[in-house]
Design a protein around this motif. Structure first.
Motif, PDB file in Angstrom:
ATOM      1  N   GLU A 277      12.629 -42.460 -53.827  1.00  0.00           N
ATOM      2  CA  GLU A 277      11.643 -43.445 -54.259  1.00  0.00           C
ATOM      3  C   GLU A 277      10.337 -43.318 -53.479  1.00  0.00           C
ATOM      4  OE1 GLU A 277      13.634 -47.158 -53.765  1.00  0.00           O
ATOM      5  OE2 GLU A 277      14.903 -46.913 -55.550  1.00  0.00           O
ATOM      6  N   ASP A 278      10.450 -43.124 -52.166  1.00  0.00           N
ATOM      7  CA  ASP A 278       9.253 -43.122 -51.314  1.00  0.00           C
ATOM      8  C   ASP A 278       8.517 -41.788 -51.309  1.00  0.00           C
ATOM      9  OD1 ASP A 278       9.928 -45.696 -50.726  1.00  0.00           O
ATOM     10  OD2 ASP A 278      10.543 -45.327 -48.656  1.00  0.00           O
ATOM     11  N   LEU A 279       9.269 -40.682 -51.349  1.00  0.00           N
ATOM     12  CA  LEU A 279       8.653 -39.365 -51.239  1.00  0.00           C
ATOM     13  C   LEU A 279       8.726 -38.552 -52.523  1.00  0.00           C
ATOM     14  CD1 LEU A 279       9.878 -38.326 -47.656  1.00  0.00           C
ATOM     15  CD2 LEU A 279       7.721 -39.403 -48.317  1.00  0.00           C
ATOM     16  N   GLY A 280       9.435 -39.074 -53.501  1.00  0.00           N
ATOM     17  CA  GLY A 280       9.506 -38.386 -54.781  1.00  0.00           C
ATOM     18  C   GLY A 280      10.430 -37.195 -54.815  1.00  0.00           C
TER      19      GLY A 280
ATOM     20  N   LYS B 251      28.272 -39.002 -53.433  1.00  0.00           N
ATOM     21  CA  LYS B 251      26.892 -39.480 -53.542  1.00  0.00           C
ATOM     22  C   LYS B 251      26.442 -39.534 -55.000  1.00  0.00           C
ATOM     23  CE  LYS B 251      25.760 -37.775 -48.936  1.00  0.00           C
ATOM     24  NZ  LYS B 251      25.029 -36.786 -48.117  1.00  0.00           N
ATOM     25  N   ALA B 252      26.866 -38.561 -55.781  1.00  0.00           N
ATOM     26  CA  ALA B 252      26.523 -38.572 -57.205  1.00  0.00           C
ATOM     27  C   ALA B 252      27.117 -39.798 -57.891  1.00  0.00           C
ATOM     28  CB  ALA B 252      27.020 -37.297 -57.879  1.00  0.00           C
ATOM     29  N   MET B 253      28.344 -40.128 -57.556  1.00  0.00           N
ATOM     30  CA  MET B 253      28.987 -41.320 -58.129  1.00  0.00           C
ATOM     31  C   MET B 253      28.258 -42.587 -57.707  1.00  0.00           C
ATOM     32  SD  MET B 253      33.062 -40.419 -57.788  1.00  0.00           S
ATOM     33  CE  MET B 253      33.478 -42.091 -58.314  1.00  0.00           C
TER      34      MET B 253
ATOM     35  N   GLU C  92      24.511 -45.088 -61.367  1.00  0.00           N
ATOM     36  CA  GLU C  92      23.981 -46.222 -62.127  1.00  0.00           C
ATOM     37  C   GLU C  92      22.631 -46.700 -61.616  1.00  0.00           C
ATOM     38  OE1 GLU C  92      26.802 -49.358 -62.363  1.00  0.00           O
ATOM     39  OE2 GLU C  92      28.312 -48.163 -63.417  1.00  0.00           O
ATOM     40  N   THR C  93      22.458 -46.713 -60.294  1.00  0.00           N
ATOM     41  CA  THR C  93      21.245 -47.314 -59.731  1.00  0.00           C
ATOM     42  C   THR C  93      20.239 -46.303 -59.201  1.00  0.00           C
ATOM     43  OG1 THR C  93      22.276 -47.527 -57.544  1.00  0.00           O
ATOM     44  CG2 THR C  93      22.560 -49.366 -59.075  1.00  0.00           C
TER      45      THR C  93
END
Length: 249
Positions: free
Chosen positions: A49-52, A67-69, A73-74
């Motif tokens: 979110e912060d660095l793209g 981590k993928a799981m 969703e979010t």
């Protein structure tokens, strides 16, 4: 943490650019792969979110899966890059979740990846990992087997061979480390003479990336210099190697 992370990234990118200029190379020629091993999905989501950033390197299949799981969703859609040793029996998970494997080092693994990719209707970018040091703890294809292996890979349309990867010897001797990187570049050039287009060289980590850039790296794999000290030692990844197999990205 966000400000610290951004500051670390800016300092790291400046060091990479400086290394490129010292080697009389265009800084735009070298990308950085953030290695997020041991850092949770919350860190990845915030970083995205912060660095793209959308592309992260991982050493363990289990971490990619977990981590993928967690981010399904979010979180943002992430391109997972497998950079650690990959067991053949875990090829199915990687074929389903990863966009790239940089540790392809044997025909049996190539066949397993191809079989699973065909079943899922996917393709995968791959780099061939070559062993350029004589350390017993290092994984990688024997250099003399590179050309025959590339011929084998030509028979797998699901595997898009993009280049080579290596881990340098774990030593404080700069000449020895640089020699490993030079060897990979020479192998790439020799393969090109036989018609193999391998534009990417993934080599260099937090402690040695300037040497890798001087020898032609197109991508450096950086973890500690960006994310800081990890909560687990290298033995978490390589318990059989007391010095940490390949060191810390």
């Amino acid at each position: 943490m966000n400000d610290t992370l951004r500051e670390r990234w800016e300092r790291l990118r400046e060091r990479v650019d400086d290394a490129c200029r010292a080697a009389r190379r265009d800084p735009g020629e070298v990308t950085v792969l953030p290695v997020s091993k041991t850092f949770g999905p919350d860190v990845i989501q915030q970083t995205a979110e912060d660095l793209g950033w959308r592309r992260f390197g991982e050493n363990k299949v289990q971490e990619i899966r977990d981590k993928a799981m967690a981010l399904e969703e979010t979180g943002p859609e992430i391109d997972w890059v497998m950079i650690g040793h990959l067991q053949t029996n875990k090829a199915g998970v990687v074929a389903r979740l990863a966009t790239e494997v940089q540790s392809l080092d044997r025909p049996k693994l190539a066949a397993a990846l191809d079989r699973n990719l065909r079943a899922q209707g996917r393709t995968l970018d791959v780099l061939v990992q070559v062993k350029t040091s004589d350390e017993p703890s290092k994984y990688g294809l024997d250099p003399e087997q590179l050309l025959p292996f590339l011929e084998v890979l030509a028979g797998y349309p699901t595997l898009r061979v993009r280049g080579l990867m290596t881990l340098a010897i774990n030593t404080s001797e700069a000449d020895a480390v640089r020699g490993c990187f030079r060897r990979l570049r020479q192998l790439r050039d020799a393969a090109a003479a036989h018609g193999h287009d391998l534009p990417r060289l993934s080599m260099g980590m937090s402690g040695d990336f300037p040497l890798a850039i001087a020898e032609g790296a197109t991508e450096v794999r950086i973890g500690t210099a960006i994310f800081g000290a990890r909560p687990y030692p290298d033995s978490y990844y390589w318990p059989e190697a007391s010095d940490g197999r390949g060191g810390t990205p």
